[in-house]
Design a protein around this motif. Structure first.
Motif, PDB file in Angstrom:
ATOM      1  N   UNK A  59      24.269 -18.393  -0.205  1.00  0.00           N
ATOM      2  CA  UNK A  59      24.277 -19.363   0.603  1.00  0.00           C
ATOM      3  C   UNK A  59      25.277 -20.429   0.636  1.00  0.00           C
ATOM      4  N   UNK A  60      25.400 -21.248   1.682  1.00  0.00           N
ATOM      5  CA  UNK A  60      26.142 -22.297   1.755  1.00  0.00           C
ATOM      6  C   UNK A  60      25.498 -23.542   1.673  1.00  0.00           C
ATOM      7  N   UNK A  61      26.147 -24.463   0.949  1.00  0.00           N
ATOM      8  CA  UNK A  61      25.708 -25.747   0.502  1.00  0.00           C
ATOM      9  C   UNK A  61      26.250 -26.895   1.528  1.00  0.00           C
ATOM     10  N   UNK A  62      25.551 -27.913   1.616  1.00  0.00           N
ATOM     11  CA  UNK A  62      26.169 -29.080   2.604  1.00  0.00           C
ATOM     12  C   UNK A  62      26.682 -30.160   1.727  1.00  0.00           C
ATOM     13  N   UNK A  63      27.617 -30.924   2.129  1.00  0.00           N
ATOM     14  CA  UNK A  63      28.146 -31.987   1.578  1.00  0.00           C
ATOM     15  C   UNK A  63      27.511 -33.142   0.662  1.00  0.00           C
ATOM     16  N   UNK A  64      26.221 -32.978   0.486  1.00  0.00           N
ATOM     17  CA  UNK A  64      25.522 -33.885  -0.188  1.00  0.00           C
ATOM     18  C   UNK A  64      24.516 -32.984  -1.346  1.00  0.00           C
TER      19      UNK A  64
END
Length: 130
Positions: A59-64
């Motif tokens: 999965x791709x994670x977000x900047x936070x």
């Protein structure tokens, strides 16, 4: 991968391509290759050793979000500016990408731009497997 606005689509396409082309480490030399992702990841040895490819990223994670095993963290423009001095990364910057933090079993990606500053590619890298 060719650039597209939807990073998730590019990620899914790359995983599909790597799986279909069998461009990953298969621990069972001589045995049939798996027919699906589910079959691949049902194998206990694959779960432990990995595939040494983008298939080890789920999965791709977000900047936070905090990076964790099996995650892909995009390089933000702010991070690129802070680490390499430009918000518009190009192919010429790729040799310097080790400056971006990541750990084993994690991946990173960055949008690469052409000489006019237009996005052209998404570059993926990381380290997985034993």
């Amino acid at each position: 991968m060719p650039y597209q606005e939807d990073l998730e689509t590019a990620f899914v396409e790359l995983r599909r391509k790597v799986f279909e082309e069998r461009d990953y480490y298969w621990v069972h030399k001589g045995d049939p290759w798996p027919e699906s992702f589910e079959e691949l990841w049902a194998d206990e040895i694959v779960q432990e050793a990995g595939t040494h490819s983008i298939l080890d990223i789920f999965r791709i994670i977000g900047p936070d979000d905090d990076p964790d095993d099996n995650t892909l963290e995009p390089v933000t423009e702010d991070e690129a500016l802070r680490v390499l001095g430009t918000a518009k990364l190009t192919r010429a910057h790729v040799p310097e990408f080790e400056a971006f933090a990541y750990a084993r079993w994690q991946g990173r990606c960055a949008v690469l731009h052409d000489e006019l500053g237009e996005p052209r590619e998404i570059y993926f890298w990381g380290a997985s497997g034993d």
